[in-house]
Every structure is written in structure tokens, then in C-alpha cells.
Design a protein around this motif. Structure first.
Motif, PDB file in Angstrom:
ATOM      1  N   ARG A  74      25.021  46.605  55.301  1.00  0.00           N
ATOM      2  CA  ARG A  74      25.881  47.788  55.186  1.00  0.00           C
ATOM      3  C   ARG A  74      25.271  48.981  55.928  1.00  0.00           C
ATOM      4  NH1 ARG A  74      29.681  49.038  51.383  1.00  0.00           N
ATOM      5  NH2 ARG A  74      28.937  47.379  49.981  1.00  0.00           N
ATOM      6  N   SER A  75      23.938  49.185  55.719  1.00  0.00           N
ATOM      7  CA  SER A  75      23.271  50.321  56.355  1.00  0.00           C
ATOM      8  C   SER A  75      23.278  50.197  57.873  1.00  0.00           C
ATOM      9  CB  SER A  75      21.829  50.422  55.838  1.00  0.00           C
ATOM     10  OG  SER A  75      21.105  51.394  56.533  1.00  0.00           O
ATOM     11  N   LEU A  76      22.927  49.010  58.397  1.00  0.00           N
ATOM     12  CA  LEU A  76      22.865  48.838  59.844  1.00  0.00           C
ATOM     13  C   LEU A  76      24.255  48.908  60.466  1.00  0.00           C
ATOM     14  CD1 LEU A  76      21.079  48.369  62.261  1.00  0.00           C
ATOM     15  CD2 LEU A  76      21.227  45.900  61.863  1.00  0.00           C
ATOM     16  N   ALA A  77      25.256  48.379  59.776  1.00  0.00           N
ATOM     17  CA  ALA A  77      26.621  48.466  60.301  1.00  0.00           C
ATOM     18  C   ALA A  77      27.062  49.906  60.431  1.00  0.00           C
ATOM     19  CB  ALA A  77      27.570  47.683  59.391  1.00  0.00           C
ATOM     20  N   THR A  78      26.722  50.732  59.439  1.00  0.00           N
ATOM     21  CA  THR A  78      27.075  52.151  59.489  1.00  0.00           C
ATOM     22  C   THR A  78      26.363  52.842  60.637  1.00  0.00           C
ATOM     23  OG1 THR A  78      27.440  52.169  57.104  1.00  0.00           O
ATOM     24  CG2 THR A  78      27.097  54.298  58.171  1.00  0.00           C
ATOM     25  N   ASP A  79      25.058  52.532  60.804  1.00  0.00           N
ATOM     26  CA  ASP A  79      24.288  53.177  61.875  1.00  0.00           C
ATOM     27  C   ASP A  79      24.822  52.803  63.259  1.00  0.00           C
ATOM     28  OD1 ASP A  79      22.681  54.406  60.060  1.00  0.00           O
ATOM     29  OD2 ASP A  79      21.003  53.011  60.242  1.00  0.00           O
TER      30      ASP A  79
END
Length: 484
Positions: A48-53
Motif C-alpha cells: 500500500r505504501s509503495l503503491a501510494t509513493d
């Protein structure tokens, strides 16, 4: 859900190039792992975090992670997240490794270059004895009481809290005439000497007198400021300060008056008076390096030279030997007419030292914890000094130990011509040692063979081994006997 990347954990820099998003992400991760930028065991951001970044769909990242787990690049465990997998380092093909110059035989003939097993170099206290618990208590109290402005750009002289307690301590323990407004804090003795060297040069001083034996880093700082050096000779009573009267171009002199480094003696009272008389008559300055003045063993500490004339002596002290050099805490007590010039020089290169360390040291010093620590270390170092003297006497009767009334090192005077051989033997024994010749000013003719042994350096667990290794390399030893 708010798009706030600060809530998602670690950051990861990746450059996606060509192909689909999933393929580009997988290639970027493989390259980061292959190049070593992502080391084994490193935890990757959540999908989730990497997709957002990256601005991609979460499923894209999840699919890429799953594929790389299947390939063995990553591991994924419940509760542990996704991490870089352990991978065997590729072996270098036979025959491609670089050979040492001269081949294997030459390499075998050279002394070992690995980290020494024992260290008796001078200049460092027993770092394992740093008072962590007391320092932490002082830090908490200092942070709790710190005003908000302490976290801003402060007075280049340093925090007034520390300068105030330092003035009291130096007057009480070292006989220094000090007022807070005449104290400037700096990041170690070398930093202070650099600032004073700049001021001397700006005052058109051309030459500084130095001791025949001393630290090269200090003389390098003075020459780096554009100053010439004039070494003073020495005898059994210390540095011959009476020679200053004939040195017409000298405008300052650097001395370790309380405990000469590295020879170890205290400056003779008559010569202390002579250097102050010279400064008064010539308008010169005395730069006093009081690097380990607290550690006197056989009688009361010799007072600072600065007490004889505060307007002609720059007193320079440090916590590097009494606590630890990593704190980067030192101080100068300046003649009144020099304060503004040093502050201006300091402001140009380093506005102020760490305010948090200054406030902690002020609390540590003001609470009495510093005095207690120094007294405890004085007893410990004195025991080590006595053990060193006893062991050398038993194993090497031809070696004389001197410079032991104070400080953290001793001088082992060797028979003429034996210093290089002893140092080579020490290297083979895995013992780090320094010889006297290392500290000799280049323009001074060789006069002494000896070792400068820092008996404070090893931790308690390494002291017995270091002492035994030293005894093995000294001339005239009895190899059947070992220190206990």
C-alpha cells in the motif's frame, strides 16, 4: 483515506523504466538488490505504501512482490513484512583476483595489516568507562529544563549555563582565573587552536614557538594558518622557555605546561615564570594546552599557567581525556582583549557547538557527577600506571619509565637505536604502539629512543593482554615470565 505518505512507513527510491508498470517495478527492485543498494534483510515498504509513493495500483506492487518472492529475490512472512532475501555472493572467477604487489612471498614478509589485537597508543581514555547512566540522567534533566531558545542559533561563545559552571570549576580545580564572558566553547582542542591561529595571523604574528616534541596535528594547524614554527629545546627541567627572549619574530608560544606531551614532565617553576615574563615584556601570548590536567597521581595537581597572568595566557582545556573525545567539548579562557576576535573567527566557520551536549555537560558538571567520575578514573589509571611500572621493571631492566606523575601515558626510554626494532616487533605481535620519534619536530635532531604508552586506552578486559604483549617486545625481557 487521506493520501498522506508520512503514515505508510519507510521510503524507497526506485526508478521505473520502460515496459509495463509491473515489469518496470520488478526490474528496478532486482537492480537495487543486485547492486547492493538494497542489502539482505532490508525491509521493504508495504504494498500500500509503495503503491501510494509510486502512484500505481496496489495490486501492481503486490503482484511484483509475489513474483520476486517466487524468484528468490525477496522473502515474505506474516508479521515480518517483505524483506530482501539472503543471496550467495557470486564467486570471483579463478585467476581474476588482484595479487598483492610482489606476489605471495612479499605479502607474507610484510607485517600484518589487520586491526591490532592490543592498543597502547596514547591520547584516548578508557572509552568503556564512559559514565553512560550518569550522563543519561544529566541529559534528561538538561532537556527538561532547557529554554526554547536553546534550540536556536545561540551565542557563538556557547551556552551561558556551561560557561558559568565551567568558570567555577576551573577556578576551583585548576587555579584558572575565569569569568563566563571570557570563555569560548569549541569542538575540541584542535578547533580552538585553529581559531587562535587565525587570530594570531590576523594580528600579523609571523612565528609561534613550540615544544621540540608534540603532536603534529597541532603544529600543522598553526602552519596551516600561515605561521612559521620555532621549536624550543628541552632538558631534564622541561622546555627551555628562556630561549624565547632571543626569538625576535615569535609572537606566541604553545606549551603543555602541567604535563608535557609526550615527554611527560611538568614545566619547572622558574621556566613557568620565565615564559610569563617574556609574554609581558614582548606583548606575546602563551597558548596553554591543559589536556589532562585533572589526572595527577603522586601529589596535588600542578595549577594552570594561566593563573600567573590571565591577560597573557590563553587557557585551553577539553573533556576529551576526562570523559570522551566523541563529545567534542572543549573550552578556551581568553584574555579580555582577545575575546571578540576569537568569537568573530568562530562565527565565520562554526557558529556554536551542540547546544544539547553543552547543556548536558553543564548539568553533569554542576551536579558533582564530573568530579566523582574524575576521582574514580584517577584511581583506576593510577593502578594501571603502577602495574605498568612493575611489569616493565620485571621484564626489561634496561627500560626506564618516566613521565608518570600525571596523565594517561608513560614514556618508556629504550636503549639507543632500539626504537625501530621494538616497533616492528610490536606490529608482529598485533600491538599498536607509538615511538617518541613520531612526535619529534622535523627540525630537531633525534635525541631519544622510546615508546609513548597510553595505559588508559585498553578497556579493563584488554588491559592484562596489552601489558603482556608490551613486555614481550621490550629489550632484555625474560620470555619465561608473564605479568599477572
Amino acid at each position: 483515506m487521506a493520501n498522506d505518505r508520512a503514515t505508510f512507513g519507510v521510503d524507497l527510491h526506485l526508478e521505473l523504466r520502460g515496459g509495463t508498470l509491473r515489469t518496470g517495478l520488478m526490474d528496478a527492485l532486482r537492480e537495487a538488490i543486485r547492486s547492493g543498494r538494497l542489502a539482505e534483510g532490508v525491509r521493504l515498504p508495504s504494498s500500500r505504501s509503495l503503491a501510494t509513493d509510486l502512484g500505481v495500483a496496489r495490486n501492481t506492487v503486490a503482484d511484483a512482490y509475489a513474483e520476486l518472492v517466487a524468484e528468490g529475490w525477496l522473502t515474505a512472512r506474516q508479521g515480518s513484512g517483505t524483506r530482501v532475501a539472503r543471496r550467495a555472493v557470486p564467486r570471483r572467477p579463478a585467476g581474476t583476483g588482484a595479487r598483492p604487489p610482489g606476489g605471495a612471498r612479499a605479502a607474507a614478509a610484510r607485517p600484518p595489516t589487520a586491526r591490532p589485537a592490543y592498543n597502547l597508543k596514547p591520547g584516548v581514555p578508557d572509552l568503556a568507562s564512559f559514565p553512560r547512566a550518569e550522563w543519561l540522567k544529566a541529559s534528561r534533566r538538561a532537556l527538561t529544563a532547557a529554554p526554547h531558545e536553546a534550540f536556536g542559533y545561540g551565542d557563538p561563545r556557547g551556552r551561558t549555563e556551561l560557561r558559568t559552571v565551567l568558570a567555577d570549576y576551573l577556578a576551583r580545580a585548576r587555579g584558572v582565573y575565569a569569568r563566563p564572558e571570557r570563555i569560548v566553547l569549541c569542538s575540541g582542542f584542535a578547533h580552538g587552536l585553529m581559531l587562535v591561529g587565525q587570530v594570531l595571523r590576523a594580528r600579523r604574528v609571523r612565528e609561534v614557538a613550540v615544544e621540540s616534541y608534540g603532536l603534529g596535528v597541532h603544529t600543522d594547524l598553526l602552519t596551516g594558518a600561515g605561521l612559521r614554527l620555532a621549536p624550543l629545546s628541552f632538558d631534564e627541567r622541561g622546555t627551555r622557555t628562556e630561549e624565547l627572549a632571543a626569538m625576535k619574530d615569535v609572537g606566541a608560544v604553545l606549551l603543555t605546561a602541567a604535563h608535557q606531551f609526550p615527554l611527560g614532565g611538568a614545566l619547572n617553576p622558574g621556566r613557568r615564570a620565565a615564559v610569563v615574563d617574556w609574554a609581558r615584556a614582548s606583548g606575546g601570548l602563551v597558548l596553554e594546552d591543559d589536556y589532562d590536567g585533572e589526572f595527577r597521581y603522586d601529589r596535588q595537581p600542578v595549577g594552570a599557567l594561566q593563573g600567573l597572568d590571565p591577560e597573557r595566557v590563553v587557557y585551553m582545556g577539553t573533556a576529551s581525556k576526562s570523559l570522551a573525545p566523541g563529545l567534542r567539548l572543549a573550552w578556551m579562557v581568553l584574555p579580555e582583549g582577545l575575546v571578540d576576535e576569537v568569537v568573530a573567527a568562530k562565527g565565520a566557520v562554526d557558529w556554536m557547538s551542540s547546544a544539547l551536549e553543552q547543556l548536558t555537560f553543564a548539568e553533569f558538571l554542576g551536579s558533582g557527577a564530573y568530579d566523582r567520575h574524575v576521582r574514580a578514573m584517577r584511581l583506576r589509571y593510577r593502578r594501571r600506571r603502577d602495574q605498568l611500572v612493575e611489569a616493565v621493571a620485571a621484564h626489561s631492566p634496561v627500560t626506564r619509565v618516566s613521565g608518570i606523575a600525571a596523565g594517561l601515558h608513560a614514556v618508556l626510554e629504550l636503549p639507543p637505536g632500539t626504537e625501530p626494532d621494538v616497533l616492528r616487533s610490536a606490529a608482529w605481535q598485533g600491538l599498536a604502539l607509538l615511538g617518541l620519534d613520531r612526535f619529534r619536530h622535523p627540525s630537531v635532531a633525534p635525541a631519544l629512543d622510546g615508546l609513548v604508552v597510553g595505559y588508559a586506552t585498553p578497556p579493563d578486559s584488554g588491559w592484562a593482554g596489552s601489558l603482556a604483549a608490551l613486555c614481550r617486545v621490550l629489550p632484555g625481557r625474560d620470555i619465561t615470565d608473564t605479568p599477572r
